[in-house]
Scaffold this active site. Structure first.
Site, PDB file in Angstrom:
ATOM      1  N   CYS A   1      32.660  35.731  38.490  1.00 24.00           N
ATOM      2  CA  CYS A   1      31.993  34.783  39.385  1.00 24.00           C
ATOM      3  C   CYS A   1      32.311  35.089  40.841  1.00 24.00           C
ATOM      4  O   CYS A   1      31.450  35.478  41.612  1.00 24.00           O
ATOM      5  CB  CYS A   1      32.442  33.371  39.063  1.00 24.00           C
ATOM      6  SG  CYS A   1      32.260  32.993  37.352  1.00 24.00           S
TER       7      CYS A   1
HETATM    8  N1  SAJ Z   1      42.523  34.519  43.472  1.00 21.48           N
HETATM    9  C1  SAJ Z   1      43.387  35.003  44.453  1.00 21.48           C
HETATM   10  N2  SAJ Z   1      43.942  34.111  45.328  1.00 21.48           N
HETATM   11  C2  SAJ Z   1      43.659  32.775  45.260  1.00 21.48           C
HETATM   12  C3  SAJ Z   1      42.767  32.309  44.249  1.00 21.48           C
HETATM   13  C4  SAJ Z   1      42.216  33.198  43.365  1.00 21.48           C
HETATM   14  O1  SAJ Z   1      43.660  36.196  44.540  1.00 21.48           O
HETATM   15  O2  SAJ Z   1      44.197  32.023  46.072  1.00 21.48           O
HETATM   16  C5  SAJ Z   1      41.907  35.475  42.550  1.00 21.48           C
HETATM   17  C6  SAJ Z   1      42.221  35.198  41.098  1.00 21.48           C
HETATM   18  O3  SAJ Z   1      43.409  35.856  40.705  1.00 21.48           O
HETATM   19  C7  SAJ Z   1      40.987  35.764  40.395  1.00 21.48           C
HETATM   20  C8  SAJ Z   1      39.869  35.533  41.399  1.00 21.48           C
HETATM   21  O4  SAJ Z   1      40.499  35.337  42.670  1.00 21.48           O
HETATM   22  O5  SAJ Z   1      41.138  37.133  40.181  1.00 21.48           O
HETATM   23  C9  SAJ Z   1      38.988  34.315  41.059  1.00 21.48           C
HETATM   24  O6  SAJ Z   1      39.848  33.230  40.956  1.00 21.48           O
HETATM   25  P1  SAJ Z   1      39.278  31.751  40.574  1.00 21.48           P
HETATM   26  O7  SAJ Z   1      40.437  30.840  40.401  1.00 21.48           O
HETATM   27  O8  SAJ Z   1      38.244  31.361  41.522  1.00 21.48           O
HETATM   28  O9  SAJ Z   1      38.732  32.043  39.135  1.00 21.48           O
HETATM   29  P2  SAJ Z   1      37.385  31.881  38.306  1.00 21.48           P
HETATM   30  O10 SAJ Z   1      36.396  32.869  38.793  1.00 21.48           O
HETATM   31  O11 SAJ Z   1      37.751  31.839  36.880  1.00 21.48           O
HETATM   32  O12 SAJ Z   1      36.842  30.433  38.526  1.00 21.48           O
HETATM   33  C10 SAJ Z   1      36.036  30.071  39.551  1.00 21.48           C
HETATM   34  C11 SAJ Z   1      36.261  28.579  39.552  1.00 21.48           C
HETATM   35  N3  SAJ Z   1      37.574  28.407  40.184  1.00 21.48           N
HETATM   36  C12 SAJ Z   1      37.997  27.377  40.880  1.00 21.48           C
HETATM   37  O13 SAJ Z   1      37.250  26.563  41.314  1.00 21.48           O
HETATM   38  C13 SAJ Z   1      39.479  27.237  41.060  1.00 21.48           C
HETATM   39  C14 SAJ Z   1      35.090  27.955  40.108  1.00 21.48           C
HETATM   40  O14 SAJ Z   1      34.950  28.346  41.438  1.00 21.48           O
HETATM   41  C15 SAJ Z   1      33.852  28.251  39.339  1.00 21.48           C
HETATM   42  O15 SAJ Z   1      33.574  27.195  38.510  1.00 21.48           O
HETATM   43  C16 SAJ Z   1      33.929  29.527  38.550  1.00 21.48           C
HETATM   44  O16 SAJ Z   1      34.686  30.446  39.303  1.00 21.48           O
HETATM   45  C17 SAJ Z   1      32.526  29.989  38.332  1.00 21.48           C
HETATM   46  O17 SAJ Z   1      32.164  30.091  37.160  1.00 21.48           O
HETATM   47  O18 SAJ Z   1      31.798  30.127  39.295  1.00 21.48           O
END
Ligand code: SAJ
Length: 469
Positions: free
Chosen positions: A298
């Site tokens: 995503c």
């Molecule tokens: N990450 C970082 N630093 C951060 C946060 C995340 O490096 O501070 C990295 C994570 O390790 C990961 C990536 O970014 O590799 C994405 O992280 P994420 O927590 O956004 O993970 P997703 O893609 O599983 O979930 C997101 C959802 N997350 C949150 O809202 C916390 C949400 O935005 C959506 O519902 C989902 O993507 C989607 O399906 O769009």
């Protein structure tokens, strides 16, 4: 959203025949949705579709899941869940109650009153949006769509997809369908955060936008039975844009904090100390953490749907493209850190044994799609290192045509490694044990800070080196 004039205009573009009693279509559909007797189809039974199918069935609808993957269809019909966030018990109970079933046959749609589309929207190799799943599913849906039905697209996509792609395809139906009159179309983005337990499909507020006001009214009635809080917006394009803003917000802020890491590295500062201290600000700051890069299907991808759409409108979405550039550079940065750490220890990277801890794209999940670990493994292997991995959630992985199986004996692998690189900080790891057993450590997540605090060694004692970042 098309105004009533828009619908009239739209009607002129469609063949008109002795029309279905429009008001009746809507009234009857609203009654079925309100009573819970509606039969619902959910197309796409992945980490979005299966939880949605379950929450619809739990709210009283009879739900038929549709997926081309017979393994998913068979698992559901056997009362089994293959999604961590969906309990076996919930699927089993709903199947036993005949509230949930699955099929790969789209013709079941002809017996349904409502349809939700939850199919993937990846990128092509060119980096452009790939909405082929949306198109193929919509073409199938159009064969069976009947007056008196509502369709909601959930797949994350660029603004305009529902109005410009899905609506024309559905309007090719043989049943003289008139959007907003005898069938209803809306967009409602999914907000599933895999592994999260505090917010669920039912409790997470859900944005929803219709092609017309009547479409919005019907879609709200459809979803309102199963979702606690709906957030209506003025059009499907607005709803599509909301989702892209949410995920672009994350990608850009993660890119910023990764660049802060690169800055602190050059300034000789501890980026984690800086971020933790900044996070003490009770307002006007939101903490993001640097890491190995941006994974998942995503956050790395959705913003590129938006920048692609804007390029077609001769606009360059600079923040999105810059964030993507920084985030995609992080695996190479960390591979270089491993080489530097070995160099400090007088060892060449070539032929060194490297153990990668955690390959999933984030902790507590087993999904490796777009995981930066894959790029780190690739970079290290390309430089001649002998790379193994351990991940409690990922038994095997394949990347660049290379099949790998995770090591099973972690203590032995830690001792045998010349360098251990922590890429995914799953909670099950015993960080103190890892710290003690690893000869050399590169920590991309500051996981070691979770290790038990060390007893105060007293004055002038050298601290054991744990390469942080
Ligand atoms: N990450 C970082 N630093 C951060 C946060 C995340 O490096 O501070 C990295 C994570 O390790 C990961 C990536 O970014 O590799 C994405 O992280 P994420 O927590 O956004 O993970 P997703 O893609 O599983 O979930 C997101 C959802 N997350 C949150 O809202 C916390 C949400 O935005 C959506 O519902 C989902 O993507 C989607 O399906 O769009």
């Amino acid at each position: 959203m098309l105004s009533d004039e828009g619908v009239r205009h739209n009607r002129n573009n469609q063949r008109i025949e002795g029309g279905e009693d429009m008001e009746n279509s809507k009234t009857r559909l609203l009654e079925k949705l309100a009573s819970g007797e509606a039969h619902v189809a959910v197309i796409g039974l992945g980490y979005v579709g299966l939880p949605l199918a379950v929450v619809f069935a739990e709210s009283g609808y009879r739900v038929t899941g549709i997926d081309l993957d017979e393994r998913k269809v068979n698992a559901i019909n056997c009362g089994s869940s293959y999604i961590d966030d969906v309990s076996q018990r919930s699927v089993q109970d709903l199947v036993c109650q005949h509230k949930l079933s699955a099929t790969s046959d789209f013709s079941v749609i002809a017996q349904c009153d409502a349809v939700s589309i939850c199919v993937p929207t990846p990128l092509r190799k060119t980096g452009d949006p790939d909405i082929s799943y949306i198109v193929s599913v919509t073409e199938q849906l159009a064969k069976y769509l009947l007056p008196g039905m509502v369709v909601v697209l959930e797949s994350t996509t660029y603004p305009g997809t529902t109005l410009e792609i899905v609506l024309p395809l559905l309007s090719k139906s043989a049943h003289r369908l008139k959007v907003g009159e005898n069938f209803f179309l809306a967009f409602s983005p999914e907000r599933v955060d895999p592994g999260r337990t505090d917010w669920t499909t039912r409790t997470t507020p859900k944005v929803i936008g219709g092609i017309t006001p009547d479409c919005l009214e019907v879609a709200k009635a459809y979803y309102g039975r199963a979702i606690d809080t709906l957030v209506p917006v003025s059009s499907t394009e607005a709803a599509e844009m909301v989702k892209l803003l949410e995920n672009t917000f994350r990608a850009v802020n993660i890119g910023l904090v990764n660049e802060v890491l690169l800055m602190c590295d050059r300034l000789g500062l501890d980026v984690w100390e800086v971020i933790d201290a900044a996070a003490s600000k009770p307002f006007g700051f939101m903490k993001f953490t640097p890491g190995p890069g941006l994974g998942g299907h995503c956050i790395p991808i959705d913003p590129l749907y938006l920048s692609w759409k804007l390029r077609t409108l001769n606009y360059t979405a600079r923040f999105i493209e810059l964030a993507s550039e920084v985030n995609t550079s992080m695996p190479r940065y960390w591979a270089q850190k491993v080489q530097d750490a070995l160099n400090e220890a007088g060892k060449p990277l070539k032929s060194s044994n490297i153990l990668v801890l955690g390959v999933a794209y984030k902790k507590e999940v087993g999904d490796v799609r777009e995981s930066p670990a894959l790029d780190i493994i690739h970079d290290l292997a390309q430089k001649g290192a002998v790379v193994q991995y351990h991940d409690p959630h990922v038994a095997t992985l394949s990347h660049d045509g290379v099949e790998m199986s995770g090591v099973s004996d972690l203590p032995a692998a830690l001792c045998e490694a010349d360098c251990v690189v922590i890429v995914t900080d799953h909670s099950v790891y015993d960080w103190e044990e890892i710290r003690k057993s690893s000869p050399l450590l590169v920590d991309t997540r500051r996981a070691l800070a979770q290790a038990l605090p060390q007893p105060n060694p007293g004055p002038e004692q050298p601290q054991e080196p744990a390469i942080q970042d």
